[in-house]
Scaffold this motif. Structure first.
Motif, PDB file in Angstrom:
ATOM      1  N   VAL A 197       0.856  -1.182   0.000  1.00 21.96           N
ATOM      2  CA  VAL A 197       0.000   0.000   0.000  1.00 21.96           C
ATOM      3  C   VAL A 197       0.893   1.233   0.000  1.00 21.96           C
ATOM      4  O   VAL A 197       1.760   1.380   0.862  1.00 21.96           O
ATOM      5  N   PHE A 198       0.670   2.094  -0.962  1.00 18.80           N
ATOM      6  CA  PHE A 198       1.399   3.352  -1.073  1.00 18.80           C
ATOM      7  C   PHE A 198       0.360   4.464  -1.079  1.00 18.80           C
ATOM      8  O   PHE A 198      -0.530   4.466  -1.918  1.00 18.80           O
ATOM      9  N   LYS A 199       0.484   5.374  -0.150  1.00 17.35           N
ATOM     10  CA  LYS A 199      -0.514   6.447  -0.044  1.00 17.35           C
ATOM     11  C   LYS A 199       0.023   7.750  -0.626  1.00 17.35           C
ATOM     12  O   LYS A 199       1.147   8.145  -0.353  1.00 17.35           O
ATOM     13  N   VAL A 200      -0.836   8.362  -1.413  1.00 21.69           N
ATOM     14  CA  VAL A 200      -0.518   9.628  -2.067  1.00 21.69           C
ATOM     15  C   VAL A 200      -1.692  10.566  -1.848  1.00 21.69           C
ATOM     16  O   VAL A 200      -2.842  10.162  -1.967  1.00 21.69           O
ATOM     17  N   ARG A 201      -1.402  11.783  -1.532  1.00 23.27           N
ATOM     18  CA  ARG A 201      -2.466  12.776  -1.372  1.00 23.27           C
ATOM     19  C   ARG A 201      -2.344  13.777  -2.517  1.00 23.27           C
ATOM     20  O   ARG A 201      -1.279  14.336  -2.754  1.00 23.27           O
ATOM     21  N   VAL A 202      -3.449  13.942  -3.227  1.00 26.52           N
ATOM     22  CA  VAL A 202      -3.524  14.916  -4.317  1.00 26.52           C
ATOM     23  C   VAL A 202      -4.804  15.722  -4.136  1.00 26.52           C
ATOM     24  O   VAL A 202      -5.686  15.345  -3.360  1.00 26.52           O
ATOM     25  N   ARG A 203      -4.876  16.802  -4.854  1.00 26.58           N
ATOM     26  CA  ARG A 203      -6.116  17.581  -4.887  1.00 26.58           C
ATOM     27  C   ARG A 203      -6.423  17.889  -6.341  1.00 26.58           C
ATOM     28  O   ARG A 203      -5.539  17.833  -7.200  1.00 26.58           O
ATOM     29  N   VAL A 204      -7.667  18.164  -6.606  1.00 29.34           N
ATOM     30  CA  VAL A 204      -8.051  18.541  -7.964  1.00 29.34           C
ATOM     31  C   VAL A 204      -7.495  19.933  -8.214  1.00 29.34           C
ATOM     32  O   VAL A 204      -7.706  20.855  -7.425  1.00 29.34           O
ATOM     33  N   ALA A 205      -6.748  20.066  -9.278  1.00 35.87           N
ATOM     34  CA  ALA A 205      -6.152  21.357  -9.616  1.00 35.87           C
ATOM     35  C   ALA A 205      -7.242  22.319 -10.069  1.00 35.87           C
ATOM     36  O   ALA A 205      -8.239  21.917 -10.677  1.00 35.87           O
ATOM     37  N   ALA A 206      -7.056  23.585  -9.787  1.00 37.57           N
ATOM     38  CA  ALA A 206      -8.032  24.600 -10.191  1.00 37.57           C
ATOM     39  C   ALA A 206      -8.229  24.602 -11.703  1.00 37.57           C
ATOM     40  O   ALA A 206      -9.297  24.922 -12.200  1.00 37.57           O
ATOM     41  N   ARG A 207      -7.208  24.163 -12.445  1.00 41.73           N
ATOM     42  CA  ARG A 207      -7.286  24.140 -13.917  1.00 41.73           C
ATOM     43  C   ARG A 207      -8.085  22.951 -14.454  1.00 41.73           C
ATOM     44  O   ARG A 207      -8.366  22.889 -15.651  1.00 41.73           O
ATOM     45  N   ALA A 208      -8.454  22.007 -13.581  1.00 39.20           N
ATOM     46  CA  ALA A 208      -9.196  20.818 -14.033  1.00 39.20           C
ATOM     47  C   ALA A 208     -10.576  21.220 -14.534  1.00 39.20           C
ATOM     48  O   ALA A 208     -11.297  21.971 -13.882  1.00 39.20           O
ATOM     49  N   LYS A 209     -10.915  20.732 -15.694  1.00 39.57           N
ATOM     50  CA  LYS A 209     -12.218  21.021 -16.291  1.00 39.57           C
ATOM     51  C   LYS A 209     -13.168  19.858 -16.050  1.00 39.57           C
ATOM     52  O   LYS A 209     -12.746  18.728 -15.816  1.00 39.57           O
TER      53      LYS A 209
END
Length: 102
Positions: free
Chosen positions: A48-60
């Motif tokens: 298990v490898f955990k990564v935290r990301v967020r939706v970029a403001a540029r995402a359409k």
């Protein structure tokens, strides 16, 4: 990876442009490529490898496909993916947030 213990395993993920990397523990980020290594993995076990990301403001509005690729010294390569839906520009559907395995 099969019936044998996988040796010198590497799991890599190219963070999609619609996502912004936030944090991880144990991974190495080089540009948009995030990789983890593990010395061995026994048959039937999982890593298990955990990564935290967020939706970029540029995402359409649309879909984001996140793919990971695993390879080991003594096993054939494997891959997995997960698709999340951006419901409005810059926001992802809460029901679409989860991990993936492969």
């Amino acid at each position: 990876f099969g019936k044998n213990t996988a040796s010198n395993m590497q799991v890599c993920n190219r963070v999609p442009a619609q996502l912004a990397f936030t944090s991880t523990k144990g991974g190495v980020l080089n540009g948009s490529r995030l990789c983890f290594t593990q010395k061995s993995l026994a048959p039937g076990k999982r890593a298990v490898f955990k990564v935290r990301v967020r939706v970029a403001a540029r995402a359409k509005k649309g879909f984001i496909v996140n793919r990971a690729f695993a390879d080991a010294e003594n096993a054939s390569a494997q891959n997995a993916s997960v698709t999340s839906q951006v419901i409005t520009d810059g926001k992802v559907s809460p029901a679409a947030v989860h991990g993936f395995t492969g």
